[in-house]
Design a protein around this motif. Sequence first.
Motif, short mmCIF file in Angstrom:
data_model
loop_
_atom_site.label_atom_id
_atom_site.label_comp_id
_atom_site.label_asym_id
_atom_site.label_seq_id
_atom_site.Cartn_x
_atom_site.Cartn_y
_atom_site.Cartn_z
N ASP A 33 0.81 -1.21 0.00
CA ASP A 33 0.00 0.00 0.00
C ASP A 33 0.85 1.27 0.00
O ASP A 33 0.32 2.36 0.18
CB ASP A 33 -0.92 0.00 1.22
N LEU A 79 -5.37 -9.80 -2.20
CA LEU A 79 -5.02 -8.41 -1.89
C LEU A 79 -3.58 -8.09 -2.30
O LEU A 79 -3.25 -6.93 -2.57
CB LEU A 79 -5.19 -8.14 -0.40
N GLY A 81 -2.20 -9.46 -4.98
CA GLY A 81 -2.06 -9.71 -6.41
C GLY A 81 -1.76 -11.13 -6.79
O GLY A 81 -1.33 -11.41 -7.92
N GLU A 536 -10.73 -6.19 -3.51
CA GLU A 536 -9.51 -6.76 -4.05
C GLU A 536 -9.11 -6.04 -5.33
O GLU A 536 -9.97 -5.69 -6.14
CB GLU A 536 -9.71 -8.25 -4.31
N PRO A 537 -7.81 -5.82 -5.54
CA PRO A 537 -7.36 -5.14 -6.76
C PRO A 537 -7.49 -6.05 -7.97
O PRO A 537 -7.46 -7.28 -7.83
CB PRO A 537 -5.89 -4.83 -6.46
N ARG A 539 -6.33 -8.30 -10.92
CA ARG A 539 -5.13 -9.12 -10.96
C ARG A 539 -4.05 -8.55 -11.86
O ARG A 539 -2.88 -8.84 -11.69
CB ARG A 539 -5.47 -10.54 -11.41
N THR A 541 -3.08 -5.46 -12.12
CA THR A 541 -2.42 -4.27 -11.60
C THR A 541 -2.02 -4.49 -10.15
O THR A 541 -2.51 -5.37 -9.46
CB THR A 541 -3.36 -3.05 -11.66
N GLU A 542 -1.11 -3.64 -9.69
CA GLU A 542 -0.71 -3.66 -8.29
C GLU A 542 -1.79 -3.00 -7.45
O GLU A 542 -2.52 -2.12 -7.94
CB GLU A 542 0.62 -2.91 -8.10
N PRO A 543 -1.91 -3.37 -6.14
CA PRO A 543 -2.88 -2.70 -5.28
C PRO A 543 -2.61 -1.20 -5.22
O PRO A 543 -1.47 -0.76 -5.26
CB PRO A 543 -2.64 -3.35 -3.91
N GLU A 544 -3.70 -0.44 -5.17
CA GLU A 544 -3.55 1.01 -5.07
C GLU A 544 -3.00 1.38 -3.70
O GLU A 544 -3.12 0.66 -2.73
CB GLU A 544 -4.91 1.68 -5.27
#
Length: 558
Positions: A33, A79, A81, A536-537, A539, A541-544
């Motif tokens: 994060d 979460l 990825g 959940e982000p 798949r 992309t990376e989590p924001e």
Amino acid sequence: MTAPTGPAVPGRRVAVVGGGISGLATAALLAADGWSVDLLEQRDEVGGRAGSWEKDGFRFDTGPSWYLMPEVFDHFFRLLGTSATEQLDLTLLDPGYRVFFEAHDEPLDVRTAREANLATFEAVEPGAGAALAAYLESASDAYRMAVDHFLYTSFESPRSLLHPEVVRRAPTLLGLLGRSLEKHVAARFADPRLRQVLGYPAVFLGSSPARTPSMYHLMSSMDLADGVLYPQGGFTRLIEAIADLARARGVRIHTGATVTSIDTTPPAAGRGRRGRARRARVCGVAWLDAAGSEHRLPADVVVGAADLHHLETELLPRDLQTYPESWWRRRDPGPGAVLVYLGVEGELPQLEHHSMFFTSDWGKNFGDVLGRPGRVPDPASSYVCRPSASDPTVAPAGSENLFILVPVPADTGLGKGGVDGQGDPAVEKVADAAIAQVAAWAGVPDLAERVVVRRTVGPGDFAADLNAWSGGMLGPGHTLRQSAFLRARNASRKVEGLLYAGSSTIPGIGLPMCLISAELVLKRLRGDRSTGPTAEPPRETEPETAQEPLLEATGGAA
């Protein structure tokens, strides 16, 4: 060992104290994060209770051995990825476990298929199959309510308890909270064996069926309806996977690092936001390396993921303790345990991967363990894990790996364990009795003679190695006053920027709960007061990263 250092991010530096699953999970989520994260673990290896020990070709998981609530693990990995499928090689156990009863010659197997379990219950007690079907429907409903409204929230706002569905279901929920699991089960099943199968999940909660709210009958939906999984390589593989994900996202893991204090700055003059009195604020931690040299690590947020009693009463001055010693004197530490790791020559087909051994005098057994003062039960109920039934890597070919857990009082006076019978006498006596019990009840008369590796662990080890309050094996028990919003919260009321994760705090005991506790830290720092799991982000992309200001995110501790 210390991981290579990297640049710290001003205003977004986190120190995580404790390298068990909750600390590793918190570190991984916060690093993903956008936080700059250092994790400090006093032992030479991460894992905490979920550790590993090897000797003569046998490798033992030293703690957790049940993989339940798989959707919690799946959600956690997503979460970051990835997925549980990508990180772990999971095996579905069938039978999920076997139960031996003191007063009955034949054990009872709990299968993977729900219908098979309904048939088993019906064969034991006419009408119990239909009763179990209704029981599991109720358990599944209660579990879904818990996930949607009670597990993924820090209870920062009373509005979390005023959701329309919660209000509408309030009479049912209050009934489940006001009645014990023991009474809930007894009203539906007469046979003592079935009552024990449905009541034993209270042990996973650090309590007894008589002390656990019947809301927790939800746990039966996990093993009797959903099945039991096992990660190949053991639970040390789960720890390795989470640690690898944390490092890949930039977490600096320091082992052999004993935190000696949580550093704070005094409160500024005047009032803070919304007219609140200003509080002290964390500014870092002090720690000793393996050579005894002192270091200081600056941090804007400190996450205590070790035992909460230790964090509060040993690492903070009295005036900054939210949970001082006087608070703990009114709380229930749950059970302690004697653990026995055995390497055994030859095979043991009489045991499943998981086996339970239940004594007839169920109430006395729990009363001995959880009473004040407590005493070691005689005979004692116990749990046996035989991971070599499913995993060829944990024992040499032609041999078996056994892990025995005997609940005992959370009393460090019982002492510590040792290798080859060299532990304290009270601990070794419990181990000898457990081995004899397995031999007699499961029909393995020569079990003791076939043991080639033996190690024991007692309450004194839990206290010395893990700083566990009273030498408890799990964490504070899930009694009514120690569950949900009545459990210790995950943020200090005295120190801004000091948050908590792990089994001592919400939502509670067990690996899935520890993963959720890590997510609750993430949600609190984001200013997210929703009651469900974090979105959940995608798949691809990376989590924001979080954008909420640090002061606002950590300044409203419940």
